[in-house]
Design a protein around this motif. Structure first.
Motif, PDB file in Angstrom:
ATOM      1  N   ALA A  57     -28.803 -28.849   7.893  1.00 37.47           N
ATOM      2  CA  ALA A  57     -28.796 -30.293   7.617  1.00 37.47           C
ATOM      3  C   ALA A  57     -27.361 -30.679   7.280  1.00 37.47           C
ATOM      4  CB  ALA A  57     -29.734 -30.618   6.454  1.00 37.47           C
ATOM      5  N   PRO A  58     -27.070 -31.973   7.248  1.00 31.61           N
ATOM      6  CA  PRO A  58     -25.728 -32.381   6.821  1.00 31.61           C
ATOM      7  C   PRO A  58     -25.394 -31.787   5.451  1.00 31.61           C
ATOM      8  CG  PRO A  58     -26.892 -34.235   7.777  1.00 31.61           C
ATOM      9  CD  PRO A  58     -27.894 -33.120   7.677  1.00 31.61           C
ATOM     10  N   GLY A  59     -24.209 -31.247   5.334  1.00 29.96           N
ATOM     11  CA  GLY A  59     -23.800 -30.625   4.076  1.00 29.96           C
ATOM     12  C   GLY A  59     -24.061 -29.137   4.007  1.00 29.96           C
ATOM     13  N   THR A  60     -24.647 -28.576   5.070  1.00 34.20           N
ATOM     14  CA  THR A  60     -24.907 -27.128   5.066  1.00 34.20           C
ATOM     15  C   THR A  60     -23.951 -26.391   5.991  1.00 34.20           C
ATOM     16  OG1 THR A  60     -26.528 -27.249   6.854  1.00 34.20           O
ATOM     17  CG2 THR A  60     -27.378 -27.423   4.608  1.00 34.20           C
ATOM     18  N   VAL A  61     -23.800 -25.094   5.696  1.00 36.29           N
ATOM     19  CA  VAL A  61     -23.111 -24.167   6.592  1.00 36.29           C
ATOM     20  C   VAL A  61     -24.165 -23.209   7.142  1.00 36.29           C
ATOM     21  CG1 VAL A  61     -21.370 -22.370   6.834  1.00 36.29           C
ATOM     22  CG2 VAL A  61     -20.967 -24.283   5.267  1.00 36.29           C
ATOM     23  N   PHE A  62     -24.238 -23.100   8.460  1.00 38.59           N
ATOM     24  CA  PHE A  62     -25.161 -22.173   9.112  1.00 38.59           C
ATOM     25  C   PHE A  62     -24.406 -20.929   9.537  1.00 38.59           C
ATOM     26  CE2 PHE A  62     -26.740 -20.590  13.270  1.00 38.59           C
ATOM     27  CZ  PHE A  62     -27.931 -20.027  12.823  1.00 38.59           C
ATOM     28  N   PHE A  63     -24.961 -19.758   9.206  1.00 39.11           N
ATOM     29  CA  PHE A  63     -24.348 -18.474   9.570  1.00 39.11           C
ATOM     30  C   PHE A  63     -25.161 -17.834  10.686  1.00 39.11           C
ATOM     31  CE2 PHE A  63     -23.105 -19.373   5.262  1.00 39.11           C
ATOM     32  CZ  PHE A  63     -21.773 -18.974   5.197  1.00 39.11           C
ATOM     33  N   ALA A  64     -24.512 -17.576  11.807  1.00 37.64           N
ATOM     34  CA  ALA A  64     -25.177 -16.935  12.945  1.00 37.64           C
ATOM     35  C   ALA A  64     -25.023 -15.424  12.807  1.00 37.64           C
ATOM     36  CB  ALA A  64     -24.558 -17.411  14.256  1.00 37.64           C
ATOM     37  N   LEU A  65     -26.114 -14.749  12.407  1.00 36.89           N
ATOM     38  CA  LEU A  65     -26.077 -13.306  12.196  1.00 36.89           C
ATOM     39  C   LEU A  65     -26.699 -12.577  13.387  1.00 36.89           C
ATOM     40  CD1 LEU A  65     -27.153 -12.937   8.451  1.00 36.89           C
ATOM     41  CD2 LEU A  65     -24.937 -13.600   9.397  1.00 36.89           C
ATOM     42  N   ARG A  66     -26.126 -11.445  13.720  1.00 36.61           N
ATOM     43  CA  ARG A  66     -26.702 -10.604  14.770  1.00 36.61           C
ATOM     44  C   ARG A  66     -27.667  -9.613  14.115  1.00 36.61           C
ATOM     45  NH1 ARG A  66     -23.837 -11.717  19.367  1.00 36.61           N
ATOM     46  NH2 ARG A  66     -21.606 -12.214  19.152  1.00 36.61           N
ATOM     47  N   GLY A  67     -28.973  -9.817  14.312  1.00 37.28           N
ATOM     48  CA  GLY A  67     -29.968  -8.933  13.736  1.00 37.28           C
ATOM     49  C   GLY A  67     -30.373  -7.839  14.696  1.00 37.28           C
ATOM     50  N   ALA A  68     -31.277  -6.970  14.224  1.00 35.79           N
ATOM     51  CA  ALA A  68     -31.734  -5.852  15.051  1.00 35.79           C
ATOM     52  C   ALA A  68     -32.549  -6.339  16.238  1.00 35.79           C
ATOM     53  CB  ALA A  68     -32.564  -4.896  14.203  1.00 35.79           C
ATOM     54  N   THR A  69     -33.265  -7.452  16.050  1.00 34.82           N
ATOM     55  CA  THR A  69     -34.123  -7.954  17.136  1.00 34.82           C
ATOM     56  C   THR A  69     -33.761  -9.368  17.583  1.00 34.82           C
ATOM     57  OG1 THR A  69     -35.741  -8.707  15.483  1.00 34.82           O
ATOM     58  CG2 THR A  69     -36.077  -6.516  16.438  1.00 34.82           C
ATOM     59  N   VAL A  70     -33.123 -10.138  16.704  1.00 34.67           N
ATOM     60  CA  VAL A  70     -32.794 -11.537  17.023  1.00 34.67           C
ATOM     61  C   VAL A  70     -31.313 -11.784  16.753  1.00 34.67           C
ATOM     62  CG1 VAL A  70     -33.260 -13.954  16.488  1.00 34.67           C
ATOM     63  CG2 VAL A  70     -35.137 -12.294  16.452  1.00 34.67           C
ATOM     64  N   ASP A  71     -30.669 -12.499  17.659  1.00 30.44           N
ATOM     65  CA  ASP A  71     -29.264 -12.871  17.496  1.00 30.44           C
ATOM     66  C   ASP A  71     -29.195 -14.335  17.081  1.00 30.44           C
ATOM     67  OD1 ASP A  71     -26.571 -13.412  17.626  1.00 30.44           O
ATOM     68  OD2 ASP A  71     -26.273 -12.533  19.611  1.00 30.44           O
ATOM     69  N   GLY A  72     -28.692 -14.571  15.874  1.00 29.22           N
ATOM     70  CA  GLY A  72     -28.617 -15.933  15.347  1.00 29.22           C
ATOM     71  C   GLY A  72     -27.753 -16.863  16.169  1.00 29.22           C
ATOM     72  N   HIS A  73     -26.907 -16.301  17.035  1.00 27.01           N
ATOM     73  CA  HIS A  73     -26.045 -17.160  17.850  1.00 27.01           C
ATOM     74  C   HIS A  73     -26.855 -18.041  18.800  1.00 27.01           C
ATOM     75  CE1 HIS A  73     -23.006 -14.397  16.323  1.00 27.01           C
ATOM     76  NE2 HIS A  73     -22.087 -15.262  16.705  1.00 27.01           N
ATOM     77  N   GLN A  74     -28.060 -17.589  19.146  1.00 28.78           N
ATOM     78  CA  GLN A  74     -28.863 -18.401  20.060  1.00 28.78           C
ATOM     79  C   GLN A  74     -29.432 -19.649  19.385  1.00 28.78           C
ATOM     80  OE1 GLN A  74     -31.606 -14.962  20.629  1.00 28.78           O
ATOM     81  NE2 GLN A  74     -33.247 -16.451  20.462  1.00 28.78           N
ATOM     82  N   PHE A  75     -29.268 -19.736  18.053  1.00 30.08           N
ATOM     83  CA  PHE A  75     -29.780 -20.898  17.322  1.00 30.08           C
ATOM     84  C   PHE A  75     -28.672 -21.820  16.820  1.00 30.08           C
ATOM     85  CE2 PHE A  75     -32.819 -17.372  16.636  1.00 30.08           C
ATOM     86  CZ  PHE A  75     -33.903 -17.919  17.317  1.00 30.08           C
ATOM     87  N   VAL A  76     -27.433 -21.537  17.228  1.00 32.08           N
ATOM     88  CA  VAL A  76     -26.309 -22.387  16.798  1.00 32.08           C
ATOM     89  C   VAL A  76     -26.535 -23.834  17.246  1.00 32.08           C
ATOM     90  CG1 VAL A  76     -23.848 -22.861  17.128  1.00 32.08           C
ATOM     91  CG2 VAL A  76     -24.628 -20.509  16.679  1.00 32.08           C
ATOM     92  N   GLY A  77     -26.981 -23.998  18.473  1.00 34.14           N
ATOM     93  CA  GLY A  77     -27.224 -25.343  18.994  1.00 34.14           C
ATOM     94  C   GLY A  77     -28.238 -26.105  18.153  1.00 34.14           C
ATOM     95  N   LYS A  78     -29.294 -25.419  17.724  1.00 34.05           N
ATOM     96  CA  LYS A  78     -30.325 -26.034  16.889  1.00 34.05           C
ATOM     97  C   LYS A  78     -29.748 -26.466  15.551  1.00 34.05           C
ATOM     98  CE  LYS A  78     -34.598 -27.091  15.708  1.00 34.05           C
ATOM     99  NZ  LYS A  78     -35.324 -28.215  16.327  1.00 34.05           N
ATOM    100  N   ALA A  79     -28.921 -25.621  14.953  1.00 29.52           N
ATOM    101  CA  ALA A  79     -28.307 -25.951  13.667  1.00 29.52           C
ATOM    102  C   ALA A  79     -27.397 -27.163  13.796  1.00 29.52           C
ATOM    103  CB  ALA A  79     -27.519 -24.749  13.147  1.00 29.52           C
ATOM    104  N   VAL A  80     -26.627 -27.211  14.880  1.00 29.96           N
ATOM    105  CA  VAL A  80     -25.734 -28.350  15.125  1.00 29.96           C
ATOM    106  C   VAL A  80     -26.549 -29.621  15.346  1.00 29.96           C
ATOM    107  CG1 VAL A  80     -24.052 -29.313  16.746  1.00 29.96           C
ATOM    108  CG2 VAL A  80     -23.861 -26.918  16.006  1.00 29.96           C
ATOM    109  N   GLU A  81     -27.627 -29.497  16.079  1.00 30.27           N
ATOM    110  CA  GLU A  81     -28.497 -30.644  16.359  1.00 30.27           C
ATOM    111  C   GLU A  81     -29.086 -31.225  15.072  1.00 30.27           C
ATOM    112  OE1 GLU A  81     -32.900 -31.071  18.293  1.00 30.27           O
ATOM    113  OE2 GLU A  81     -31.472 -29.811  19.407  1.00 30.27           O
ATOM    114  N   LEU A  82     -29.371 -30.358  14.103  1.00 30.95           N
ATOM    115  CA  LEU A  82     -29.936 -30.809  12.834  1.00 30.95           C
ATOM    116  C   LEU A  82     -28.870 -31.294  11.858  1.00 30.95           C
ATOM    117  CD1 LEU A  82     -32.712 -28.091  12.279  1.00 30.95           C
ATOM    118  CD2 LEU A  82     -33.037 -30.501  12.859  1.00 30.95           C
ATOM    119  N   GLY A  83     -27.610 -31.241  12.271  1.00 33.03           N
ATOM    120  CA  GLY A  83     -26.546 -31.849  11.469  1.00 33.03           C
ATOM    121  C   GLY A  83     -25.729 -30.923  10.613  1.00 33.03           C
ATOM    122  N   ALA A  84     -25.817 -29.611  10.827  1.00 34.74           N
ATOM    123  CA  ALA A  84     -25.014 -28.681  10.027  1.00 34.74           C
ATOM    124  C   ALA A  84     -23.550 -29.096  10.054  1.00 34.74           C
ATOM    125  CB  ALA A  84     -25.160 -27.262  10.568  1.00 34.74           C
ATOM    126  N   SER A  85     -22.939 -29.146   8.888  1.00 34.18           N
ATOM    127  CA  SER A  85     -21.537 -29.563   8.818  1.00 34.18           C
ATOM    128  C   SER A  85     -20.608 -28.505   9.393  1.00 34.18           C
ATOM    129  CB  SER A  85     -21.150 -29.857   7.367  1.00 34.18           C
ATOM    130  OG  SER A  85     -21.895 -30.955   6.875  1.00 34.18           O
TER     131      SER A  85
END
Length: 495
Positions: free
Chosen positions: A42-70
């Protein structure tokens, strides 16, 4: 969603001293919250894209930006950059998140006496008993454990042995605000590798032991050992490192330690020494640093746990005599060698978290040490799914060696077929033991059968799940409590 009661920081202040590869966008943006879940951006947040064992957080960067991550912290920049978002590129998102989280919450660990306990077995018991001990000594104390997190008596449910770095620093901050002076926490090998404890200031570290576990994650035993050692290598010069001298890899933990190097032992020279006088059904009788004391905990493995707790407390500046006096009245953590006795036939049920070969062997040896010759030991045991499969036949073989009868059953099969797990366990049953083994996939039925097999005064060990109040099958958690089921079966069967 961000906690808007948290003081605001500028992104630039949170990045001071951190190795940043590139920044695209302003760092003057205000930060009110941190998240590794894109759905909470949301606005005012920092989203961290972590590479996990099964899921890569980088694939959700677009979603975080869409929701207003600063701002978003990434290891790899996306193809298109949103001009309204600041992108921070780093070599390791998890390490950066841990250090940013510590700064965001004002480095609470620096203002606490934070002690981490690591090892394969005994972490929960040591951390829990330390929490109880220091509460009895009059302190406000925090606990971070597999069973639960606590601020004094307030219970906060635990989802992992060690929470993620954001939640961990938030909990430490909350503990500090509640007046806690000491915090005792389990430090898992996963937590070390995944940087969950990076950036924390520890007053001390305790090593219990290391055996065959978590090789599904670490790949090799050497990697597992390095993960445990990584915790000690990172301790500051002001900290103490207390290790089990009787574990052959205990001294290894002290190599390269910058702070005080201390040891405990039941068998040889050490900073803290104990001698086992009696191990009985009513508890342990130990001579500890020249003082004799009775304890309510049972088993040689608990003698080590008590010695570790005693050593840590003394290293934290507590009076040895007072520590022993309080320790003698304390009980262990839930689901750790927890007895349930039937009213009618005095069948004793024991619920224990033993889910590794070493832990199961310790529990069975403890029961063997305290049982009467006429008492049968009937063991119910399984192995978790999607975990290290190499220990499955070993666990079954150990159960056969230490029991009169064995019921192999499901633990938390997760996404594996329970029957496949049981087939692997059965491979460890030797031909001469086949007659004493039953295989029942349904855990409730397995416990019922074990109770039915028990005669007056016999002992039923239900191993593997301990404190857990659920069973996980195909990704779904359903209510299941070994202790409660044992009591139900005693009542149902007229035990």
């Amino acid at each position: 969603m961000p906690d808007l009661t948290t003081p605001s920081h500028s992104l630039s202040s949170l990045l001071i001293g951190l190795p940043v590869l590139a920044v695209h966008g302003p760092t003057s943006v205000a930060v009110h919250g941190l998240t590794l879940d894109s759905r909470q951006a949301a606005p005012g947040t920092v989203f961290f894209a972590l590479r996990g064992a099964t899921v890569d957080g980088h694939q959700f960067v677009g979603k975080a930006v869409e929701l207003g991550a600063s701002a978003v912290v990434v290891e790899e920049l996306p193809a298109e950059l949103n001009p309204a978002t600041t992108y921070v590129q780093v070599a390791d998102s998890a390490e950066t998140m841990a250090r940013v989280a510590a700064a965001f919450y004002g480095h609470p660990s620096r203002q606490l006496k934070l002690v981490g306990v690591t090892g394969t077995n005994g972490k929960t018991t040591c951390a829990t008993v330390l929490h109880k001990l220091f509460r009895e000594l009059g302190y406000h104390v925090g606990l971070l454990s597999t069973v639960q997190n606590q601020i004094d008596e307030e219970v906060i449910p635990a989802t992992h042995t060690t929470p993620d770095a954001i939640r961990l620093n938030a909990l430490l901050s909350r503990m500090l605000q509640a007046g806690c002076t000491h915090v005792f926490m389990e430090v898992s090998s996963h937590a070390v590798v995944q940087h969950r404890v990076t950036g924390l200031h520890f007053t001390g570290g305790v090593f219990t032991n290391i055996t065959h576990d978590h090789l599904d994650y670490h790949g090799t035993f050497d990697n597992y050992l390095k993960a445990k050692k990584g915790f000690f290598d990172a301790l500051p010069k002001s900290a103490f490192a207390l290790t089990n001298a009787d574990d052959k890899r205990g001294p290894v933990m002290l190599q390269n330690v910058a702070g005080r190097r201390e040891t405990y032992s039941l068998r040889g020279p050490a900073t803290f020494r104990a001698r086992l006088i009696e191990n009985a059904v009513h508890g342990l009788h130990l001579e500890l640093d020249g003082r004799e004391a009775q304890f309510r905990l049972i088993g040689v493995f608990n003698a080590y746990n008590l010695l570790a707790v005693y050593g840590a407390a003394v290293l934290l500046g507590e009076d040895p005599t007072e520590v022993l006096t309080v320790l003698s009245g304390l009980t262990s953590a839930p689901g750790r060698f927890e007895p349930v006795v039937s009213a009618r036939t005095r069948v004793t049920g024991i619920v224990d978290y033993a889910h590794t070969p070493d832990a199961l062997e310790n529990v069975l040896q403890t029961i063997a040490d305290i049982r009467q010759p006429s008492q049968q030991i009937i063991t119910v045991v399984g192995c978790g799914g999607n975990r290290d499969g190499a220990k499955r036949p070993i666990m079954a073989n150990l159960a056969c060696q230490g029991s009169s009868r064995v019921v192999l059953t499901s633990d938390n099969p997760r996404f594996e077929d329970p029957n496949d797990i049981l087939t692997q366990m059965q491979a460890g049953v030797k031909p001469q033991d086949l007659g004493k083994v039953l295989t029942i996939a349904d855990r409730r039925e397995a416990i019922k059968t074990a109770c039915a097999l028990a005669g007056p005064g016999d002992i039923v060990l239900v191993a593997g799940k301990g404190h857990e109040s659920y069973q996980e099958i195909k990704g779904v958690k359903t209510d299941f409590d070994d202790k409660r089921v044992l009591l139900e079966m005693f009542e149902l069967l007229g035990k």
